[in-house]
Design a protein around this motif. Sequence first.
Motif, short mmCIF file in Angstrom:
data_model
loop_
_atom_site.label_atom_id
_atom_site.label_comp_id
_atom_site.label_asym_id
_atom_site.label_seq_id
_atom_site.Cartn_x
_atom_site.Cartn_y
_atom_site.Cartn_z
N ARG A 152 5.20 3.68 9.05
CA ARG A 152 3.79 3.76 8.67
C ARG A 152 3.23 2.34 8.60
O ARG A 152 3.69 1.52 7.82
N ARG B 239 0.03 -0.44 8.33
CA ARG B 239 -1.35 -0.77 7.97
C ARG B 239 -1.75 -2.00 8.78
O ARG B 239 -1.10 -3.04 8.70
N HIS C 196 0.84 -1.20 0.00
CA HIS C 196 0.00 0.00 0.00
C HIS C 196 0.87 1.25 0.00
O HIS C 196 1.88 1.32 0.72
N ALA C 197 0.50 2.23 -0.79
CA ALA C 197 1.31 3.45 -0.94
C ALA C 197 1.44 4.24 0.36
O ALA C 197 2.41 4.98 0.54
N ASP C 198 0.48 4.08 1.28
CA ASP C 198 0.49 4.85 2.52
C ASP C 198 1.09 4.10 3.70
O ASP C 198 0.97 4.57 4.84
N ALA C 199 1.69 2.95 3.46
CA ALA C 199 2.22 2.15 4.56
C ALA C 199 3.58 1.56 4.20
O ALA C 199 3.87 1.31 3.03
N ASP C 200 4.39 1.35 5.23
CA ASP C 200 5.67 0.67 5.06
C ASP C 200 5.55 -0.82 5.34
O ASP C 200 6.17 -1.64 4.68
N ASN D 64 0.62 5.67 12.50
CA ASN D 64 2.01 6.10 12.42
C ASN D 64 2.70 5.83 13.75
O ASN D 64 2.17 6.18 14.82
N PHE E 259 -4.81 2.69 9.48
CA PHE E 259 -3.41 3.10 9.40
C PHE E 259 -2.98 3.79 10.69
O PHE E 259 -3.74 4.58 11.27
N LEU F 113 -4.65 7.18 12.56
CA LEU F 113 -5.02 8.15 11.53
C LEU F 113 -6.48 8.04 11.09
O LEU F 113 -7.10 9.04 10.76
N ASP F 114 -6.99 6.83 11.02
CA ASP F 114 -8.35 6.64 10.47
C ASP F 114 -9.06 5.51 11.19
O ASP F 114 -9.56 4.58 10.58
#
Length: 357
Positions: free
Chosen positions: A120, A122, A68-72, A131, A129, A164-165
């Motif tokens: 980051r 997920r 996923h682009a928003d997670a490492d 952080n 998500f 975050l969400d």
Amino acid sequence: MQRIPCVLMRGGTSKGPFFHAWDLPTNVVERDEMLINLMGSGHELEIDGIGGGSPQTSKVAILSPSLHADADVDYLFVQVMVAQRRVDTAPNCGNMLCAVGPFAIEEGLVQATEGKTLVRIRNLNTGTFVNSLVETPGGIVRYEGRTAIDGVPGTAAPVQLTFLDAVGSKTGKLFPTGQASDVIDDVELTCIDMAMPMMIIEASKLGVTGGESPAELEGNSALMQKIEALRIKAGAAMGLGDVSGMVIPKPVLISPAKFDGTLQVRYFMPHDCHRALAITGAIGLATACVSPGTVVMQMLGERANGLTQVRLEHPSGSIDIALERTAGKPIQASVVRTARRLFSGYVYAPSVRRLAG
């Protein structure tokens, strides 16, 4: 016997083995059976495994690089039952989450940076998500420090988690029943899904003060039966179906703070009372403090106005949660915890028969 690379870590007030996903079976049934065997599930002491004989110490974290682009990294939490030979992957665990960042850095899943490293995450259980900010002076994870958390002896380096969400983690809604409070079996309660689906009840409504010890509450069979009956009905009302075999929603008893806190809480998992407090539960409770119509906000009254810091008193002390509210965006909650690497090596488990197909 199968030999599996493993790192045992404490995260917050929980601990358990951490694995790379590639070291475990890809077949979910085989994987779960392996985890049951290596933890010693099915015995109250988990004597034939590495589980600690408590829900807080019978937990597993499985990590893998995230696409996923928003997670490492992707993190799957597995709650391994103690007395029953089964697992539950429905909820997230915020305490184990505290150790995800340090593990990911030390295992090469995330490149460390000087001073502090942002990881980051997920969570695969809920699709949410988080952080994690980890101290890494010289590019090395620091575990020693001066941060103390109630429920854990001594001090350690801080790990900051920002959710975050987390709204609607399992149901897609902050209030899955469509309202901030409900009445089930003549008991007013709040069904909320913020990081963790929970059923929140004022302790006095069930004939207790909310200041009892976990052992006292667990020993009150009439209370435990009432809580479970309410939980099953609340689970159905939240759209979770038959939750009798699930660990969600979590029941929570609230009462006025005894000391300088915002609230006193007793959090159930769901049939044992937590000796401290789950991080995901703390996030949801803090959100309930500032959400109009909840039984929590009703109890707090004017004290709830403008709250940005919430202190929740639990059996081992307290925990602080910071709330950030931005117009047009979901509430974000942050908490500071600690983690520690306990050992690394191999764990041994009986071979799992390969399943057809």
